[in-house]
Design a protein around this motif. Structure first.
Motif, PDB file in Angstrom:
ATOM      1  N   ASP B 191       7.330  -1.104   3.063  1.00  0.00           N
ATOM      2  CA  ASP B 191       7.529   0.242   3.638  1.00  0.00           C
ATOM      3  C   ASP B 191       8.816   0.309   4.447  1.00  0.00           C
ATOM      4  O   ASP B 191       9.513   1.315   4.434  1.00  0.00           O
ATOM      5  N   TYR B 192       9.122  -0.751   5.182  1.00  0.00           N
ATOM      6  CA  TYR B 192      10.274  -0.708   6.087  1.00  0.00           C
ATOM      7  C   TYR B 192      11.561  -0.486   5.311  1.00  0.00           C
ATOM      8  O   TYR B 192      12.358   0.393   5.633  1.00  0.00           O
ATOM      9  N   GLU B 194      11.811   0.503   2.259  1.00  0.00           N
ATOM     10  CA  GLU B 194      11.744   1.756   1.503  1.00  0.00           C
ATOM     11  C   GLU B 194      12.049   2.943   2.403  1.00  0.00           C
ATOM     12  O   GLU B 194      12.765   3.870   2.012  1.00  0.00           O
ATOM     13  N   ALA B 195      11.500   2.921   3.631  1.00  0.00           N
ATOM     14  CA  ALA B 195      11.782   3.997   4.573  1.00  0.00           C
ATOM     15  C   ALA B 195      13.279   4.089   4.830  1.00  0.00           C
ATOM     16  O   ALA B 195      13.873   5.180   4.786  1.00  0.00           O
TER      17      ALA B 195
END
Lengths: 270, 296
Positions: B191-192, B194-195
């Motif tokens: 997620d990191y 990708e964010a």
């Protein structure tokens, strides 16, 4: 989504270039080890398999002291494996299974032994071994190699046991097994593949070690110590075949335990 | 009820074994005391004592030896050149392995190949590459880069010798750094990154602001290990350069085996130990991770 293929192409290109960089030297030394002696001296060298022959390897294996030192290397590595796992596995099991005072301190002590180079161990041992009567012996080298491999054995076996659910052993004990029987019948069989991987790596640690081996032996060197002592005076075929011979087991080992490597190192470094 | 009773008996049975973990770690402690702590003490004794009398003579002999300066300089130069290059390479390899390529398993296996290769074997492999009538010159000549064999291993040029040993050492030990970094990368939630990507961060910004900071603990471990191993470099240097250049561990080896002087060898060993411990402390100090960051 601009040019999404570009990074992927770059990634693949990078991966291929780095792979070639790793593989080509291994390929070349293999080529040299399995060509005729004439081909070893030839220049420019063959870059594809030509003049294949076992002549160079035979020359190496027939050189003075090689077969004897090879045998010694295998004995030393086997003893190291026995000692390191024999002494280290209980400790690995202890830090994986029990919460006890000093567990962290013990772990830290084991990890920190990595900071102490083998150089500082082998020189005083050379002096001590003479007093103990095990100088220039397979046993002496194996004991030094065990000191090197033991911390590794403790940490890896602990990660192997940590990966096996404690509830299985507890269930066996509620069903009437003693702790020892629960360990023997439940934990040990489940841990066996991981322990085997650890054993193989301990073997290769000893097989590879040359500093202690060449300091602690005089007339009875292990294979790396033997190769090192004559290296700078020896002919090219000896060097190349010797290099290949020392290298080959490590390639096989990585292939055999590739699945376990991440568990081993991933946990060891945490 | 039965379950509770069972738990209780189990608890009793476990309590009976309270001393067990100590018995289990005892052999390891004893072994490490006998074959680690004691030789270390002995080593300092050898370096500082002669027949029970305190002396710095071994150190004086060590420092006065012509090879001492060369060995110290070459050892430090190796560290300075190897570590930065190696970390960039290892990080690149780790990112390649972590990206979802179809052949990632194959690439990972290939990158890991040198992990179990000894320094001696690596030294011999690269001497076959660098020797005057060797494989590197053959390749370079085939592609037309050189006309006559280039002399890579030239005892009169320290920089050339340095280059050859740096190549071999990077080749051999980058796998170890990579495996630590890959383990670290796998701990970073996707997620990191990708964010960061959604908010428009390019690859370099993602590496700079997301991946590297989160990888810091792994980098620290890898750096620690690498610096310590760097002082033990020994047979790679001998295999490639012969007597052309030398390092601290090689000098310890020579004093012990060729000169039969365990005291001077022990002085070298003590110096290596002090240098490893000091640089390990430096690495820990420079890259200290604040507690709140570890907790995340």
């Amino acid at each position: 989504m601009k040019a999404a293929w570009l990074p992927r192409v770059a990634l693949h290109a990078g991966a291929v270039i780095l792979s070639l960089w790793v593989v080509l030297p291994i390929y070349f030394i293999t080529l040299a080890a399995f060509s005729t002696q004439d081909a070893v001296y030839k220049y420019p060298k063959n870059l594809v398999p030509q003049d294949l022959s076992t002549e160079t390897m035979r020359f190496f294996l027939n050189s003075a002291g090689v077969v004897d030192s090879l045998q010694r290397s295998v004995f030393v590595a086997a003893l190291t494996l026995l000692f390191a796992l024999g002494v280290g596995t209980p400790a690995g099991y202890a830090i994986a299974r029990f919460v006890f005072r000093g567990a962290n301190g013990f772990r830290l002590a084991v990890v920190s032994t990595r900071a102490f180079p083998i150089v500082i161990l082998s020189i005083p041992l050379a002096v001590t071994y003479i007093r103990w009567g095990i100088d220039d012996s397979v046993l002496g080298v194996a004991l030094a190699h065990t000191a090197l491999a033991l911390p590794f054995a403790v940490l890896v076996t602990s990660s192997v046991f940590a990966g096996i659910s404690v509830e299985l052993e507890e269930a066996a004990m509620t069903l009437g097994c003693s702790r020892m029987a629960a360990f023997r019948k439940i934990a040990l069989p489940l841990a066996l593949p991981g322990l085997a991987a650890a054993a193989i790596f301990v073997f290769i640690i000893s097989w590879n070690e040359v500093f202690a081996a060449s300091i602690l032996t005089l007339r009875n060197p292990t294979l790396p110590a033997q190769v090192l002592s004559v290296l700078n005076e020896s002919a090219l075929p000896f060097r190349f075949a010797g290099g290949f011979f020392l290298l080959a087991p490590s390639l096989i080992v990585i292939f055999v335990i590739r699945k376990y490597l991440f568990n081993m190192w991933g946990r060891v470094v945490k | 009820m039965a379950a509770v009773a069972q738990r209780a008996t189990l608890g009793r049975r476990l309590r009976r074994w309270e001393g067990l973990p100590y018995w289990l770690i005892l052999p390891t402690l004893a072994y490490l005391a006998l074959f680690f702590v004691w030789p270390m003490v002995k080593s300092f004794q050898l370096a500082f004592q002669d027949d029970g009398v305190w002396t710095v003579q071994p150190f004086r002999t060590m420092v006065d030896d012509v090879e001492f300066g060369n060995a110290l300089r070459f050892t430090l130069l190796l560290i300075v050149f190897i570590i930065p290059i190696q970390f960039v390479l290892a990080l690149t390899m780790a990112l390649i392995v972590n990206a979802k390529l179809r052949a990632r398993g194959l690439f990972l296996y290939i990158f890991l190949l040198p992990l179990a290769i000894s320094d001696l074997a690596a030294g011999i492999v690269w001497s076959s590459m660098f020797t005057e009538l060797g494989y590197l010159n053959t390749v370079l000549e085939k592609v037309g880069a050189i006309g006559t064999p280039y002399i890579w291993i030239d005892p009169t040029h320290e920089s050339k010798l340095l280059f050859t040993v740096v190549m071999a050492e990077i080749w051999r030990s980058t796998a170890l750094i990579m495996i630590i970094l890959v383990a670290g990368l796998q701990g970073i939630p996707r997620d990191y990154t990708e964010a960061a990507e959604v908010f428009g961060a390019g690859l370099f910004n993602r590496i700079r602001y997301v991946i590297l900071p989160m990888l810091k603990p792994s980098i620290q471990v890898a750096l620690l290990l690498r610096v310590i191993l760097a002082f033990e470099v020994f047979s790679t240097v001998i295999a490639i350069t012969g007597r052309g250049s030398t390092v601290l561990a090689a000098e310890a080896w020579r004093w012990q085996t060729a000169n039969m002087d365990a005291n001077v060898a022990a002085a070298y060993a003590s110096l290596i130990l002090v240098l490893s411990v000091v640089s390990a402390a430096l690495v820990l100090g420079l890259l200290r991770t604040p507690k709140e960051r570890i907790a995340r």
